[in-house]
Motif scaffolding. Structure first.
Motif, PDB file in Angstrom:
ATOM      1  N   PRO A   1      33.010  36.953  -5.020  1.00 27.41           N
ATOM      2  CA  PRO A   1      31.766  36.329  -4.557  1.00 27.41           C
ATOM      3  C   PRO A   1      30.673  37.369  -4.305  1.00 27.41           C
ATOM      4  CG  PRO A   1      33.418  36.358  -2.820  1.00 27.41           C
ATOM      5  CD  PRO A   1      34.081  36.868  -4.068  1.00 27.41           C
ATOM      6  N   GLN A   2      29.474  36.971  -4.574  1.00 28.41           N
ATOM      7  CA  GLN A   2      28.328  37.854  -4.396  1.00 28.41           C
ATOM      8  C   GLN A   2      28.094  38.109  -2.907  1.00 28.41           C
ATOM      9  OE1 GLN A   2      24.744  36.277  -6.006  1.00 28.41           O
ATOM     10  NE2 GLN A   2      23.492  37.980  -5.349  1.00 28.41           N
ATOM     11  N   PRO A   3      27.927  39.368  -2.533  1.00 27.65           N
ATOM     12  CA  PRO A   3      27.695  39.666  -1.117  1.00 27.65           C
ATOM     13  C   PRO A   3      26.248  39.384  -0.731  1.00 27.65           C
ATOM     14  CG  PRO A   3      27.591  41.677  -2.366  1.00 27.65           C
ATOM     15  CD  PRO A   3      27.967  40.588  -3.338  1.00 27.65           C
ATOM     16  N   HIS A   4      26.041  39.183   0.546  1.00 24.46           N
ATOM     17  CA  HIS A   4      24.695  39.021   1.103  1.00 24.46           C
ATOM     18  C   HIS A   4      24.471  40.216   2.024  1.00 24.46           C
ATOM     19  CE1 HIS A   4      24.373  35.048  -0.630  1.00 24.46           C
ATOM     20  NE2 HIS A   4      25.606  34.818  -0.209  1.00 24.46           N
ATOM     21  N   MET A   5      24.211  41.348   1.404  1.00 25.52           N
ATOM     22  CA  MET A   5      24.183  42.617   2.120  1.00 25.52           C
ATOM     23  C   MET A   5      23.078  42.715   3.160  1.00 25.52           C
ATOM     24  SD  MET A   5      25.091  45.423  -0.738  1.00 25.52           S
ATOM     25  CE  MET A   5      26.428  45.202  -1.870  1.00 25.52           C
ATOM     26  N   LEU A   6      21.989  42.030   2.955  1.00 27.29           N
ATOM     27  CA  LEU A   6      20.902  42.095   3.932  1.00 27.29           C
ATOM     28  C   LEU A   6      21.337  41.573   5.293  1.00 27.29           C
ATOM     29  CD1 LEU A   6      17.780  41.027   1.857  1.00 27.29           C
ATOM     30  CD2 LEU A   6      18.313  43.292   2.736  1.00 27.29           C
ATOM     31  N   ASN A   7      22.299  40.660   5.292  1.00 27.98           N
ATOM     32  CA  ASN A   7      22.769  40.056   6.535  1.00 27.98           C
ATOM     33  C   ASN A   7      23.950  40.796   7.150  1.00 27.98           C
ATOM     34  OD1 ASN A   7      20.874  38.016   6.062  1.00 27.98           O
ATOM     35  ND2 ASN A   7      22.339  36.819   4.883  1.00 27.98           N
ATOM     36  N   GLU A   8      24.448  41.817   6.471  1.00 27.27           N
ATOM     37  CA  GLU A   8      25.633  42.521   6.960  1.00 27.27           C
ATOM     38  C   GLU A   8      25.239  43.719   7.811  1.00 27.27           C
ATOM     39  OE1 GLU A   8      28.866  43.061   4.337  1.00 27.27           O
ATOM     40  OE2 GLU A   8      28.264  41.389   3.064  1.00 27.27           O
ATOM     41  N   SER A   9      26.139  44.082   8.698  1.00 25.58           N
ATOM     42  CA  SER A   9      25.884  45.235   9.564  1.00 25.58           C
ATOM     43  C   SER A   9      25.985  46.521   8.750  1.00 25.58           C
ATOM     44  CB  SER A   9      26.894  45.273  10.709  1.00 25.58           C
ATOM     45  OG  SER A   9      28.170  45.612  10.211  1.00 25.58           O
ATOM     46  N   SER A  10      25.414  47.577   9.287  1.00 27.38           N
ATOM     47  CA  SER A  10      25.486  48.873   8.606  1.00 27.38           C
ATOM     48  C   SER A  10      26.932  49.306   8.441  1.00 27.38           C
ATOM     49  CB  SER A  10      24.707  49.922   9.395  1.00 27.38           C
ATOM     50  OG  SER A  10      23.336  49.615   9.413  1.00 27.38           O
ATOM     51  N   GLU A  11      27.744  49.068   9.434  1.00 29.83           N
ATOM     52  CA  GLU A  11      29.163  49.435   9.358  1.00 29.83           C
ATOM     53  C   GLU A  11      29.868  48.674   8.239  1.00 29.83           C
ATOM     54  OE1 GLU A  11      32.800  48.886  12.314  1.00 29.83           O
ATOM     55  OE2 GLU A  11      31.277  50.286  13.066  1.00 29.83           O
ATOM     56  N   ASP A  12      29.520  47.410   8.061  1.00 29.68           N
ATOM     57  CA  ASP A  12      30.121  46.617   6.986  1.00 29.68           C
ATOM     58  C   ASP A  12      29.663  47.097   5.612  1.00 29.68           C
ATOM     59  OD1 ASP A  12      31.523  45.043   8.768  1.00 29.68           O
ATOM     60  OD2 ASP A  12      29.997  43.462   8.817  1.00 29.68           O
ATOM     61  N   LEU A  13      28.434  47.603   5.525  1.00 24.45           N
ATOM     62  CA  LEU A  13      27.917  48.083   4.245  1.00 24.45           C
ATOM     63  C   LEU A  13      28.710  49.278   3.723  1.00 24.45           C
ATOM     64  CD1 LEU A  13      24.058  47.859   4.759  1.00 24.45           C
ATOM     65  CD2 LEU A  13      25.481  46.420   3.296  1.00 24.45           C
ATOM     66  N   ILE A  14      29.290  50.052   4.612  1.00 25.42           N
ATOM     67  CA  ILE A  14      30.052  51.225   4.197  1.00 25.42           C
ATOM     68  C   ILE A  14      31.208  50.835   3.290  1.00 25.42           C
ATOM     69  CG2 ILE A  14      31.547  53.087   5.046  1.00 25.42           C
ATOM     70  CD1 ILE A  14      29.606  53.385   7.380  1.00 25.42           C
ATOM     71  N   SER A  15      31.780  49.672   3.508  1.00 29.25           N
ATOM     72  CA  SER A  15      32.911  49.246   2.678  1.00 29.25           C
ATOM     73  C   SER A  15      32.510  49.050   1.218  1.00 29.25           C
ATOM     74  CB  SER A  15      33.525  47.956   3.228  1.00 29.25           C
ATOM     75  OG  SER A  15      32.607  46.883   3.105  1.00 29.25           O
ATOM     76  N   TYR A  16      31.238  48.838   0.947  1.00 23.88           N
ATOM     77  CA  TYR A  16      30.777  48.647  -0.431  1.00 23.88           C
ATOM     78  C   TYR A  16      30.586  49.970  -1.177  1.00 23.88           C
ATOM     79  CZ  TYR A  16      29.832  43.790   0.760  1.00 23.88           C
ATOM     80  OH  TYR A  16      29.958  42.485   1.160  1.00 23.88           O
TER      81      TYR A  16
END
Length: 107
Positions: free
Chosen positions: A1-16
């Motif tokens: 599924p396509q992520p909605h990165m704008l809504n994710e926390s900075s910590e969650d973005l690291i996983s990408y």
């Protein structure tokens, strides 16, 4: 599924930063730099300093080198590069990380 990165926390973005899709990796890196969130710096440094799994050669599902590469460039974008980190990156077993460290040290 396509992520909605704008809504994710900075910590969650690291996983990408290790995602197989390059667009997702680069977008996560860009958002981390734009947010200028210093709270993720320790986690990014930890990735650069060595996140290779003992089983990574057998499982092969995750490209740890590309994750270290994106973490290193993200730290550069956050102005959080130091000499000690670059020295570790110079010795990285992944050539992409070593090349990035040399390019970053040029500035």
């Amino acid at each position: 599924p396509q992520p909605h990165m704008l809504n994710e926390s900075s910590e969650d973005l690291i996983s990408y930063l290790s995602h197989p899709n390059g667009w997702w990796r680069q977008t996560a890196q860009k958002l981390l730099v734009i947010r200028n969130d210093a709270s993720v710096i320790p986690q990014l440094k930890s990735i650069v300093e060595g996140n290779e799994s003992l089983f990574s050669g057998w499982l092969g599902a995750k490209d740890f080198g590309i994750e270290r590469l994106h973490a290193l460039w993200t730290l550069e974008g956050l102005n959080a590069i130091d000499q000690q980190l670059l020295k570790k990156a110079y010795a990285d077993k992944d050539a992409r990380v070593r090349v990035a460290a040399i390019r970053i040290s040029d500035t």
